[in-house]
Motif scaffolding. Structure first.
Motif, PDB file in Angstrom:
ATOM      1  N   GLY A   1       0.789  -1.233   0.000  1.00 48.56           N
ATOM      2  CA  GLY A   1       0.000   0.000   0.000  1.00 48.56           C
ATOM      3  C   GLY A   1       0.814   1.273   0.000  1.00 48.56           C
ATOM      4  O   GLY A   1       0.255   2.349   0.160  1.00 48.56           O
TER       5      GLY A   1
ATOM      6  N   ASP B   1       1.359   2.526   9.379  1.00 50.54           N
ATOM      7  CA  ASP B   1       0.221   1.842   8.755  1.00 50.54           C
ATOM      8  C   ASP B   1      -1.105   2.303   9.355  1.00 50.54           C
ATOM      9  O   ASP B   1      -2.089   2.480   8.641  1.00 50.54           O
TER      10      ASP B   1
ATOM     11  N   THR C   1      -6.660   4.662   4.357  1.00 48.95           N
ATOM     12  CA  THR C   1      -6.831   4.073   3.025  1.00 48.95           C
ATOM     13  C   THR C   1      -7.242   5.171   2.065  1.00 48.95           C
ATOM     14  O   THR C   1      -8.181   5.916   2.337  1.00 48.95           O
ATOM     15  N   GLU C   2      -6.550   5.233   0.944  1.00 47.36           N
ATOM     16  CA  GLU C   2      -6.877   6.319   0.024  1.00 47.36           C
ATOM     17  C   GLU C   2      -8.175   6.026  -0.723  1.00 47.36           C
ATOM     18  O   GLU C   2      -8.552   4.879  -0.915  1.00 47.36           O
TER      19      GLU C   2
ATOM     20  N   SER D   1     -11.928   8.620   0.825  1.00 48.59           N
ATOM     21  CA  SER D   1     -10.808   7.980   1.499  1.00 48.59           C
ATOM     22  C   SER D   1     -11.149   7.770   2.970  1.00 48.59           C
ATOM     23  O   SER D   1     -11.980   8.476   3.535  1.00 48.59           O
TER      24      SER D   1
END
Lengths: 389, 860
Positions: B176, B194, B199-200, B222
């Motif tokens: 990622g 992380d 999360t995009e 996102s």
């Protein structure tokens, strides 16, 4: 022969009377030119509009070239091709010199290839002029050939084509170089080459092309590396991408097309150069198979009429010129349209009378004018054709 | 004629060519048109990823430590940019963004035709407005929102938080992570990257071949990264950082005073003049203060003070400020305020020729820079003598050429004696939570966001400002480590031999360690026989000539921790080869009679050396029956020698040396140990007082002390408390993890706490002085000092001390363990304890109770 005087008097009279245009050829020529302007407009207007420029800017420019082309066609039509003959050597040599000059720093580079020549305000492509010069020179050379043709004349014809072809290859312009080969082959054939000579020429042509390609690969690779920096459009991947986009655009046209100005692919600029090299894509997308076929038919008419002119020419010089012109037009159409539908590789050969571009339009018009001139001075009787050699 | 059929043939060929085109068009446009339509659909949609906002980081009270703020960036869409307009636009943007037009044009040309390039970030509102109002002058230019990492506390907890930057090769291999992302490079930002990254999302656009957006089709938003709540307390953290800074200045001042005094006695050198000038200024200020005081009080006393001071003032030579930038010679590198700096950058130019003056007024000139076969050589004149300097060379004793340019030399100037750094950790011994952690000099992580200049990067880099020395710095723990031996003594009931009179001579008992036939090469010749049987169970009763005869009747071990041992100040150690070495206590004439408790409070070296010798003499063998590694085992059980497992990157393990390690180092020839000879009793003696090869990180020391003080629970220290999502719901808690439960008698813990209390409050306590005037609650404060003597081998026996102090409060039921180390700081009681004192004042009595820093007594 008692009838000789009669005949010549009749022919003289008839010649005056028959100095009439070939309406069918004229019609197709004008139709293609007009159609080309329309397509250039549909392909360029949305983009220009987005840039806040007059949407007719490009089409206006082309219209001016079309007018010049029409005039050139008219003027050349009125000139008897035989009067050009003494000038052929000079035209040929001049053309070769220009080709050398264009490779020198005097020539200017566009999109990675050095094809342009600037003379004061006029910028033109010497390779386009060279096509015409080669047709004239070949016609002059081959019209004096014995039948069956002797090998030395074949070799001289090859040499005549090879000089400008190699120069053009160095530009590099593979399409034009191949066009030379095709035109020369057709002309030599019509001039009376034996099958054996034709076979030898074909083999030599293929070997020569492949060999040049091998050499050219390296050269082209180097040029690409250099020019890709200046203009990414020249890279191979980009060209293939463009070609694929063009094919998609034509495919989406369907039977009747999406209608004018509805060409999403061309208008959304997926297809590059859509008013010059890829003008046929605009036709295919907007007017569908029907429109595409119409264009092909119009070209068919033009080529047919030019071949008929050749058949009716009063001398071999004229006949060979007309043959060359027919081959030139057919090759351009085949390679250009073939390129837009991925039948042929991407080369820079424009679609005659339709692609935007001044030199090419005027040159094609002059070529067509030569054929037309021959038609207008065609022989009255079949027996007279080519008799006065 | 013959030509006609040929023409017909040509006609057929050309017709076939056109026919082929027609056929192909039929296939594409009629037969396969659906496929092309589908392909065209795909063409038109462009999926643009939208970056996820990075999670915020809060302290335990909800104060924001790292957040994200909105900013604006200038983006040029190459797809919308006309070729012939590039130059114009570059010109306009150049004036607007203050970047060279050629640079902008260069970026245009390097970009792909469809690419978007970010030209400038973090626009001011004014800039954004100008662009917005003159959109038509900037076709293809857009202002887009862009999140920017923000650290509202500036340097607050900088090394704990870390910083972010472009991903490295290794980062890119993590799932990622893309080249365009920003990732954590250090600290929490790295360790919990992380969780923080999120999360995009994607936005679907309809686009053309130029990648110009025509229409927005849809968006999948996102998911922002999770927020982190740390165990850090901003208030204590801020106080710790402030105190560390103050402590380091104090250490530097003391160092200056100490060295300056010596120098001032020399000739009228510039350095001594400078030193005296500083002194004079200080005295002047003090005198003024005293006079003011005296005016209100006793006038006679004020006069005396003035008389005394005037002597010193008279001897001062006036010097102009800025006259001296520093010295090139060992002794006194100073900055323009007259304070020593550990590392500085010196530029020696051709143009100005004379650069800096030395303390003895020698001068250095750069004569020329010559190029010889692509190497640059600088010709330097020092006091009339010529030297050739190449890159990497050391010259003028303290300078090292970093680079040689046509214009001169860029050199680093290091002062091996100047106090370099102060590091501190505050831990909750009840669960291993880190309440504060810092090292000074520090940095502002925001600087990475806006971009550091090369110069800033270098200057922060040379002093290692980015490094979290609390977990990455390894130091000899010195006397603080006596606490480990203290616990060992009580638990194993090992006390010194009760023969505390005179200059004791003890044998190098176990130096012959290798069993016969095993790696004989390591055994010095002649050592095989005649050794003291090191273990008391050595039944052979070999006569040992080198052994001091422990025949004295009184040579019995002390039987209890309260029995008195008489510390005389020195102890002679007899090596097996007959040579001996005298070990001296830091207090030269000894502490007198004291028991284990007194020994810890007064930090008596001898007492603990005796313990080590008993371990050595009675246990040293390799039979495995007797464990010679008794001390090492105790030290390791408190977590020393291995990483603590804290949730921060790059942690160092420290080192607890033993025979095996010693051999391994010798075999590998690392140069960290003697090249020849075995592991000897002296090595254990060094180790037991935290010297020699022993290394700990400040975090390790605090954590180990926490275990000793809380009754034997070794916690895994933690910085993260819990992870919460954007709505404040707890995603996961960072569990409090027990690494080891050490079996210690509660009485031992009680005794240790009491003795720690006495270190601060007792009559012989080494930190007593430093805590005078602490304010209320001093009785609940305990601690232990430590002074590590680093002998710099390459210099003439010049020692550089590492100052330690571990503070505890409330000492009888500890909630805070404060660890402070000042690198090259001097003694623990003098420099480190005052730092911890301020932090403890803050913790116990609040901000207002913190008194200005002042030096404690110069005690171990």
């Amino acid at each position: 022969m008692p009838t000789t005087t009669d005949r010549s008097q009749v022919s003289l009279l008839r010649r005056d009377r028959k100095l009439r245009p070939d309406w069918l050829l004229l019609g197709a020529y004008v139709a293609l030119s007009a159609f080309g302007l329309l397509m250039i407009y549909t392909a360029s207007a949305p983009r220009l509009e987005a840039l806040d420029v007059s949407p007719t800017r490009e089409v206006e420019q082309q219209a001016a070239f079309v007018l010049i082309g029409f005039m050139a066609f008219g003027v050349v039509s009125l000139i008897k091709v035989a009067t050009i003959r003494p000038w052929v050597s000079a035209i040929y040599l001049g053309s070769v010199v220009t080709l050398i000059l264009v490779l020198s720093p005097l020539g200017s580079s566009v999109k990675g290839a050095q094809r342009w020549m600037q003379l004061g305000p006029i910028r033109f492509q010497p390779s386009e002029i060279a096509k015409l010069a080669v047709i004239l020179a070949l016609a002059a050379l081959l019209s004096a050939a014995a039948r069956p043709m002797r090998w030395d004349r074949v070799m001289r014809a090859v040499a005549l084509v090879a000089v400008p072809a190699v120069l053009i290859f160095r530009q590099p312009d593979l399409g034009t170089m191949l066009a030379f080969g095709f035109i020369a082959g057709i002309m030599v054939f019509v001039a009376g080459a034996t099958w054996r000579q034709m076979a030898a020429l074909t083999v030599a042509g293929v070997i020569g092309t492949v060999a040049l390609f091998q050499v050219g690969q390296i050269k082209e690779y180097q040029i690409t590396r250099l020019t890709a920096f200046l203009d990414p459009v020249t890279d191979v991947l980009g060209a293939q991408y463009n070609q694929f986009q063009s094919q998609v655009a034509i495919g989406t046209g369907g039977l009747f097309g999406k209608g004018l100005f509805n060409g999403t692919q061309t208008n959304l600029r997926f297809v590059p150069e859509q008013s010059s090299d890829f003008i046929f894509t605009a036709v295919g997308e907007q007017l569908g198979f029907v429109g595409s076929l119409l264009v092909l038919v119009l070209f068919g008419i033009v080529i047919w009429r030019v071949l008929v002119s050749a058949a009716n020419a009063t001398d071999r010089f004229g006949q060979l010129i007309a043959t060359g012109v027919a081959a030139l037009l057919a090759f351009h159409v085949f390679v250009n349209v073939g390129m837009t539908i991925r039948l042929m590789p991407v080369t820079g050969l424009p679609l005659p009378f339709m692609s935007s571009g001044g030199t090419v339009f005027v040159m094609m018009s002059v070529a067509l004018g030569l054929a037309h001139s021959i038609w207008m001075r065609r022989s009255a009787l079949p027996g007279e054709r080519s008799a006065q050699v | 004629m013959t030509g006609t059929w040929r023409l017909a043939g040509v006609g057929i060929v050309l017709a076939v060519m056109l026919g082929a085109l027609g056929l192909r068009l039929w296939t594409i446009q009629v037969t396969e048109t659906d496929e092309y339509n589908a392909e065209a659909e795909r063409n038109l949609i462009r999926v643009v990823p939208t970056p996820a906002p990075r999670g915020d980081v809060f302290d335990r009270n909800g104060e924001l430590l790292a957040g994200t703020r909105a900013s604006l960036a200038v983006v040029v869409d190459m797809g919308l940019l006309e070729d012939d307009f590039e130059e114009d636009l570059a010109g306009r943007l150049s004036a607007f963004l203050d970047q060279p037009a050629s640079e902008i044009l260069d970026r245009f040309e390097r970009a792909n035709s469809g690419a978007q390039i970010i030209l400038a970030e973090d626009l001011t509102e004014r800039q954004a407005l100008v662009l917005f109002e003159h959109r038509e002058d900037f076709p293809g230019v857009a202002v887009i929102p862009q999140p920017i990492r923000d650290y509202p506390g500036g340097e607050l907890a900088a090394q704990v938080l870390g910083y972010i930057g472009k991903p490295s090769e290794a980062d890119l291999e993590r799932p990622g992570v893309k080249g365009t992302d920003v990732v954590g490079k250090a600290g929490i930002e790295r360790f919990y990257d992380d969780q923080l990254r999120g999360t995009e999302g994607v936005i679907k656009y309809q686009v053309d071949a130029g990648r110009s957006v025509l229409q927005r089709l849809g968006e999948q938003e996102s998911t922002p990264g999770d927020n982190l709540i740390l165990t850090i307390d901003s208030g204590i953290q801020a106080q710790l950082q402030e105190s560390l800074e103050a402590g380091l200045s104090l250490a530097r001042d003391l160092e200056m005073a100490q060295r300056g005094e010596a120098l001032a006695k020399e000739n009228g050198s510039i350095a001594s003049r400078l030193f005296l000038a500083r002194e004079a200024l200080q005295l002047e200020a003090e005198r003024a203060a005293l006079e003011a005081e005296a005016a209100a009080a006793d006038p006679d006393e004020a006069d005396t003070v003035t008389d005394e001071d005037s002597v010193a003032v008279d001897s001062v030579v006036e010097i102009d400020e800025g006259e001296v930038l520093g010295s090139l010679y060992p002794g006194l590198p100073i900055d323009d305020e007259g304070v020593c700096v550990p590392v500085q950058r010196v530029e020696v130019g051709v143009a100005n020729r004379t650069l800096l003056s030395g303390i003895d007024e020698r001068t250095m000139r750069l004569e020329a820079v010559v190029t010889d076969r692509s190497r640059r050589i600088a010709v330097v004149d020092i006091d009339g003598e010529r030297f050739e300097v190449e890159e990497g060379d050391s010259f003028a004793t303290t300078l090292r050429a970093i680079a040689i340019t046509d214009d001169g030399i860029v050199a680093s100037h290091s002062d091996a004696w100047c106090p370099v750094r102060a590091v501190g950790v505050v831990e909750d011994p009840n669960d291993g939570s880190i309440i504060a952690m810092a090292s000074y000099p520090s940095f502002d992580p925001s600087a990475f966001v806006s971009g550091l200049t090369q110069r800033e990067w270098e200057s922060l880099g040379t002093i290692n400002a980015f490094t979290n020395f609390a977990v990455q710095g390894q130091y000899a723990p010195a006397s603080t480590f006596k606490a480990v031996s203290y616990v060992l003594a009580l638990e194993e009931e090992i006390y010194p031999l009760d023969r505390p009179v005179g200059d004791r001579v003890l044998g190098d008992g176990g130096s012959e360690a290798a069993p016969p036939g095993d790696e004989d090469a390591e055994v010095p010749p002649g050592d095989e026989e005649g050794e003291v049987p090191s273990d008391d169970e050595g039944a052979d009763e070999v006569e040992a000539p080198a052994t001091p005869a422990p025949s004295d009747e009184e040579l019995q071990p002390l039987t209890s921790d309260t029995d008195l041992y008489n510390c005389t100040g020195s102890l002679r150690f007899q090596f097996s080869d007959g040579s001996s070495q005298v070990y001296r206590d830091w207090k030269r004439n000894g502490h007198g009679p004291l028991d284990l408790h007194g020994a810890l409070q007064a930090s008596c070296d001898l007492y603990f050396w005796e313990i080590s010798l008993r371990i050595w003499n009675e246990r040293s063998d390799e039979t495995g029956i007797n464990n010679e590694d008794l001390w090492q085992e105790w030290a390791r059980s408190f977590g020393f020698g291995t990483e603590t497992g804290i949730d921060l990157p790059f942690e160092k393990p420290g080192l607890i040396p033993d025979r095996q390690w010693f051999r391994e180092e010798q075999r590998k020839d690392t140069g960290r140990v003697r090249a020849t000879g075995p592991w000897v009793g002296g090595d254990l003696m060094n180790a037991i007082v935290g010297q020699g090869a022993v290394l700990v990180t400040p975090l390790q020391l605090g954590n180990g002390f926490s275990a000793m003080l809380n009754g034997g629970t070794l916690w895994k220290p933690r910085v993260l408390s819990e992870t919460v999502d954007q709505d404040g719901n707890v995603v996961s808690e960072n569990p409090k993890t027990v690494m080891e439960t050490i079996d210690i008698d509660p009485a031992t813990t009680r005794a240790l706490r009491r003795d720690f209390q006495q270190v601060v409050n007792g009559p012989i306590g080494t930190a007593r002085d430093a805590f005078v005037g602490f304010g209320p609650g001093v009785a609940t404060v305990g601690g232990k000092t430590g002074t590590a003597e680093i002998i710099k081998a390459e210099e003439d026996v010049q020692e550089v001390d590492t100052a330690w102090f571990i503070g505890v409060a409330p000492v009888l039921s500890p909630d805070y363990v404060v660890t402070v180390v000042v690198e090259r700081g001097g003694s623990g009681g003098r420099v480190a304890a005052p730092v911890a004192r301020q932090v403890l004042q803050y913790i116990l009595n609040g901000e207002g109770a913190v008194t200005p820093i002042q030096a404690g007594a110069d005690m171990d």
